[in-house]
Design a protein around this motif. Sequence first.
Motif, short mmCIF file in Angstrom:
data_model
loop_
_atom_site.label_atom_id
_atom_site.label_comp_id
_atom_site.label_asym_id
_atom_site.label_seq_id
_atom_site.Cartn_x
_atom_site.Cartn_y
_atom_site.Cartn_z
N ASP A 52 0.85 -1.19 0.00
CA ASP A 52 0.00 0.00 0.00
C ASP A 52 0.88 1.24 0.00
O ASP A 52 2.03 1.19 0.46
CB ASP A 52 -0.89 -0.01 1.26
N ARG A 60 -3.70 -3.23 -5.39
CA ARG A 60 -4.10 -1.95 -4.78
C ARG A 60 -3.14 -0.82 -5.20
O ARG A 60 -3.57 0.26 -5.59
CB ARG A 60 -4.10 -2.10 -3.27
N ASP A 95 -13.02 0.94 -3.33
CA ASP A 95 -13.24 2.05 -2.38
C ASP A 95 -12.15 3.09 -2.53
O ASP A 95 -12.41 4.30 -2.49
CB ASP A 95 -13.27 1.52 -0.94
N TRP A 96 -10.92 2.62 -2.71
CA TRP A 96 -9.81 3.58 -2.86
C TRP A 96 -9.98 4.37 -4.16
O TRP A 96 -9.81 5.60 -4.19
CB TRP A 96 -8.46 2.86 -2.85
N GLU A 127 0.64 5.59 0.83
CA GLU A 127 -0.10 6.80 1.23
C GLU A 127 0.56 7.96 0.49
O GLU A 127 1.71 8.32 0.80
CB GLU A 127 -0.02 7.00 2.74
N GLN A 150 -3.68 2.45 -7.61
CA GLN A 150 -3.35 3.82 -7.19
C GLN A 150 -2.55 4.53 -8.28
O GLN A 150 -2.82 5.69 -8.64
CB GLN A 150 -2.56 3.78 -5.88
#
Length: 414
Positions: free
Chosen positions: A112, A286, A320-321, A114, A290
Amino acid sequence: MGITYEDFLDLEYEPTDEDLVCTFRIDPATGMSTEAAASRVASESSNGTWAALQTGADFTDMGATTFDIDGDLIRVAYPAGLFEPGNMPQVLSCIAGNIMGMKAVDTIRLLDCEWPESVVSAYPGPLYGSSVREEIFGVTDRPITATVPKPKVGLSTAAHAQVGYDAWVGGVDLLKDDENLTDQAFNPFSDRLTESLSLRDDAEDETGEKKSYLINVTADTQTMLDRVDEVAAQGGEYVMVDIITAGWAGLQTVRERTEKHGLAIHAHRAMHAAFDRLPSHGVSMRVLAQISRLCGVDQLHTGTAGLGKLANEDTVGINDWLTGDLYGTTDVLPVASGGLHPGLLPDLLDATGTNVCVQLGGGIHGHPDGTRAGAVALRSAIDAYVEGRPITEAAEETPELAVALDKWGTETPR
Ligand SMILES: O=C(O)[C@H](O)COP(=O)(O)O
Ligand SMILES: [Mg+2]
């Protein structure tokens, strides 16, 4: 001043708003402590190497910091200045580069990221995102639908376009090329574009609905740009790109060109599983999602929540992301595709919600009564779901759906 591995581990460090924070799962090599492996991850992915280094005055410290270790999970903060603004290949050469093969870890997975606003703001993001539903199709209350003609390659141009026509008039919104159909002799790109858009116009006249075509422009970058121009000149609304096989640099260049024409990008993720299928290693879907959003795809295949033919990880979390807030940038419409048929739709849409594109290939063309009947069955199931009715009830009024449910039930194909 010298730099050693130890300089890249600081469990007291608190990331700033400017840092890109990455979560990795690591399995340290035999004889290597988690701390030693974790510091090497931060080192090799930023400005360190295997040897201690001497630095002088003309040096800007772009070192990453492993600031958190929780079992096999580590979190690494990267200073924003490490990254060239808007250059996704360069970002990946840091956070998913040499570290993927370094001997200090037996396996390593980038789980992941951020993303700080300072990094995100250098990327265009999608032009339309999930607003394609309303802006292109005028649809607000239901998923949009797509279909890939099957067999996936080998159909002549005329046969391929005819399958599209049958699907459109049966109720499907989008004809989609398959990932390995581009410009082969049996179905040349330019001919396919012209013939398909001509039948699209006929289908629009016949149904009174907007119809569109996801034509696969994947090739070397210059050829992709030429194809994007051609699609725009012929009145298309979308191009499709195999974003993993074409590469992020090619995608970024295409995104600049589609902006000029106002075209949307449909992103097929063929080959993603080379990075994300093994849970202990590689780059998660994921993170690929992104990156896709930053680079500006409007629609992205994100799996079928475990219901279809392809191995999936966290479809719902990824969706959802993709549809959540990211500093006000446009969202991405998730596409559910791979082994779906009408009987799976209620469970799929319960899991994903209706802000999606639902794609059926075999689930339409494998219908015993053919493509048009398969398309009618899909549309009937979608409409029933949105109306809050069981699809078995809709099947009582729509024989095409009854036949599909009779054939496939609710089984998950393999
Ligand atoms: O490109 C795709 O999404 C697949 O070809 C889906 O095909 P299927 O619906 O027959 O699995
Ligand atoms: Mg396919």
